[in-house]
Design a protein around this motif. Structure first.
Motif, PDB file in Angstrom:
ATOM      1  N   LEU A  42       0.827  -1.207   0.000  1.00 24.95           N
ATOM      2  CA  LEU A  42       0.000   0.000   0.000  1.00 24.95           C
ATOM      3  C   LEU A  42       0.861   1.256   0.000  1.00 24.95           C
ATOM      4  N   GLY A  43       1.948   1.223   0.753  1.00 23.46           N
ATOM      5  CA  GLY A  43       2.860   2.362   0.757  1.00 23.46           C
ATOM      6  C   GLY A  43       3.426   2.633  -0.626  1.00 23.46           C
ATOM      7  N   ILE A  44       3.765   1.562  -1.351  1.00 27.67           N
ATOM      8  CA  ILE A  44       4.283   1.708  -2.715  1.00 27.67           C
ATOM      9  C   ILE A  44       3.194   2.252  -3.641  1.00 27.67           C
ATOM     10  N   MET A  45       1.972   1.777  -3.484  1.00 26.17           N
ATOM     11  CA  MET A  45       0.871   2.276  -4.309  1.00 26.17           C
ATOM     12  C   MET A  45       0.656   3.773  -4.112  1.00 26.17           C
ATOM     13  N   VAL A  46       0.694   4.201  -2.870  1.00 25.62           N
ATOM     14  CA  VAL A  46       0.524   5.634  -2.589  1.00 25.62           C
ATOM     15  C   VAL A  46       1.683   6.428  -3.191  1.00 25.62           C
ATOM     16  N   ALA A  47       2.909   5.906  -3.058  1.00 32.01           N
ATOM     17  CA  ALA A  47       4.082   6.592  -3.592  1.00 32.01           C
ATOM     18  C   ALA A  47       4.020   6.717  -5.115  1.00 32.01           C
ATOM     19  N   LEU A  48       3.441   5.708  -5.783  1.00 28.49           N
ATOM     20  CA  LEU A  48       3.334   5.728  -7.246  1.00 28.49           C
ATOM     21  C   LEU A  48       2.097   6.473  -7.731  1.00 28.49           C
ATOM     22  N   GLY A  49       1.288   6.953  -6.808  1.00 30.98           N
ATOM     23  CA  GLY A  49       0.079   7.659  -7.189  1.00 30.98           C
ATOM     24  C   GLY A  49      -1.051   6.759  -7.650  1.00 30.98           C
ATOM     25  N   LEU A  50      -0.999   5.479  -7.264  1.00 34.22           N
ATOM     26  CA  LEU A  50      -2.018   4.507  -7.671  1.00 34.22           C
ATOM     27  C   LEU A  50      -3.127   4.370  -6.631  1.00 34.22           C
ATOM     28  N   ALA A  51      -2.979   5.037  -5.498  1.00 33.17           N
ATOM     29  CA  ALA A  51      -4.009   5.054  -4.458  1.00 33.17           C
ATOM     30  C   ALA A  51      -3.806   6.292  -3.610  1.00 33.17           C
ATOM     31  N   THR A  52      -4.884   6.812  -3.088  1.00 35.20           N
ATOM     32  CA  THR A  52      -4.793   7.931  -2.154  1.00 35.20           C
ATOM     33  C   THR A  52      -4.522   7.389  -0.754  1.00 35.20           C
ATOM     34  N   VAL A  53      -4.101   8.248   0.128  1.00 30.17           N
ATOM     35  CA  VAL A  53      -3.879   7.825   1.514  1.00 30.17           C
ATOM     36  C   VAL A  53      -5.176   7.321   2.126  1.00 30.17           C
ATOM     37  N   GLY A  54      -6.279   8.022   1.845  1.00 29.33           N
ATOM     38  CA  GLY A  54      -7.582   7.590   2.358  1.00 29.33           C
ATOM     39  C   GLY A  54      -7.989   6.239   1.815  1.00 29.33           C
ATOM     40  N   GLY A  55      -7.757   6.024   0.511  1.00 26.77           N
ATOM     41  CA  GLY A  55      -8.074   4.730  -0.078  1.00 26.77           C
ATOM     42  C   GLY A  55      -7.236   3.613   0.501  1.00 26.77           C
ATOM     43  N   ALA A  56      -5.949   3.909   0.760  1.00 23.33           N
ATOM     44  CA  ALA A  56      -5.067   2.904   1.348  1.00 23.33           C
ATOM     45  C   ALA A  56      -5.511   2.531   2.757  1.00 23.33           C
ATOM     46  N   LEU A  57      -5.889   3.536   3.542  1.00 23.85           N
ATOM     47  CA  LEU A  57      -6.344   3.273   4.911  1.00 23.85           C
ATOM     48  C   LEU A  57      -7.649   2.471   4.910  1.00 23.85           C
ATOM     49  N   ALA A  58      -8.519   2.732   3.942  1.00 29.17           N
ATOM     50  CA  ALA A  58      -9.778   1.995   3.855  1.00 29.17           C
ATOM     51  C   ALA A  58      -9.541   0.559   3.400  1.00 29.17           C
ATOM     52  N   ALA A  59      -8.544   0.364   2.532  1.00 27.75           N
ATOM     53  CA  ALA A  59      -8.310  -0.960   1.965  1.00 27.75           C
ATOM     54  C   ALA A  59      -7.562  -1.890   2.919  1.00 27.75           C
TER      55      ALA A  59
END
Length: 269
Positions: A141-158
């Motif tokens: 999830l951290g990598i997804m956020v760093a690559l712009g593939l998820a928002t922080v809110g989306g990562a926390l929800a997922a």
């Protein structure tokens, strides 16, 4: 009824004895670098697929329109790889490792010389597998956020959804381990796991397949994991997400119930 039976077993489980099983695994983790190498290696496969297919092939594919929403191909693939990461981490722990300890090391026979019971072994191994799966998904999830593939809110929800995915596949993995006759049986499991990986809406929307194949995919477990994680990552909160979560909860209950019964039969003969 299955959920009721599992709830009764949970009520009789001692957290201290479950913790002892987890502590034994932590001790094995500290024993040397070999386990750390195995632990870390399981994270890289879905990451490499994300970078090679999601990002690389995605540059050729362009954007996708799914359920009326346009997104990059990488953004479509990334949540699926996240679900695969949770599945792979939990399955690796509850199949290969549990089978080795059950059939060859006779670890659990030694554990039963203490007050720990088979059902508590099952719970302890499931919790440990979930920790491993959650470690993978947290980093992913951290990598997804760093690559712009998820928002922080989306990562926390997922993230809670990925914990549920780890629990579901970990419970099923425990059940499978109790049925394994030898290492050759793992070829069948690996083939099934790879088929799920390819045909669960991971690289293409399931609507692109023929109707009969779409229906078949929709009854498989990884499809529900992918759809739940993808919906939360992309913040598309639909009523169907509850159905996907219910499917995974049923996997946890059924897998854990079956695994506990089988362990009692195998270890208390």
């Amino acid at each position: 009824m299955m959920t009721t039976l599992v709830a009764r077993r949970v009520a009789r489980v001692s957290p201290a004895r479950v913790g002892a099983v987890i502590g034994r695994n932590v001790g094995a983790l500290r024993s040397g670098p070999a386990y750390w190498i195995v632990l870390v290696s399981g994270f890289f496969e879905p990451l490499l697929y994300l970078l090679s297919i999601g990002v690389g092939v995605g540059a050729l594919v362009g954007d996708l329109t799914v359920a009326g929403r346009t997104m990059s191909y990488a953004a479509f693939v990334a949540p699926a790889m996240l679900a695969v990461s949770a599945m792979s981490g939990a399955l690796s722990e509850t199949t290969f490792n549990v089978f080795f300890k059950l059939k060859y090391m006779k670890t659990y026979e030694a554990v039963l010389a203490t007050p720990v019971r088979p059902v508590e072994i099952a719970f302890g191994e499931l919790v440990w597998a979930t920790v491993r799966g959650s470690l993978y998904t947290g980093i992913f999830l951290g990598i997804m956020v760093a690559l712009g593939l998820a928002t922080v809110g989306g990562a926390l929800a997922a993230f809670p959804a990925t914990v549920l995915v780890s629990l579901a596949f970990g419970a099923v993995g425990l059940a499978i381990s109790t049925l394994m006759r030898g290492w050759q049986d793992f070829d069948l499991m690996t083939t099934g796991q790879f088929a799920l990986f390819l045909f669960s809406g991971t690289f293409s929307p399931v609507q692109n397949y023929p109707v009969w194949m779409e229906v078949l995919i929709q009854v498989t477990p990884l499809y529900h994991a992918v759809e739940l994680v993808r919906g939360l990552c992309l913040s598309t909160y639909e009523p169907g997400l509850a159905g996907h979560a219910a499917y995974l909860i049923a996997m946890v209950a059924g897998g854990l119930w079956f695994a506990a019964r089988r362990m009692e039969k195998l270890l208390c003969r």
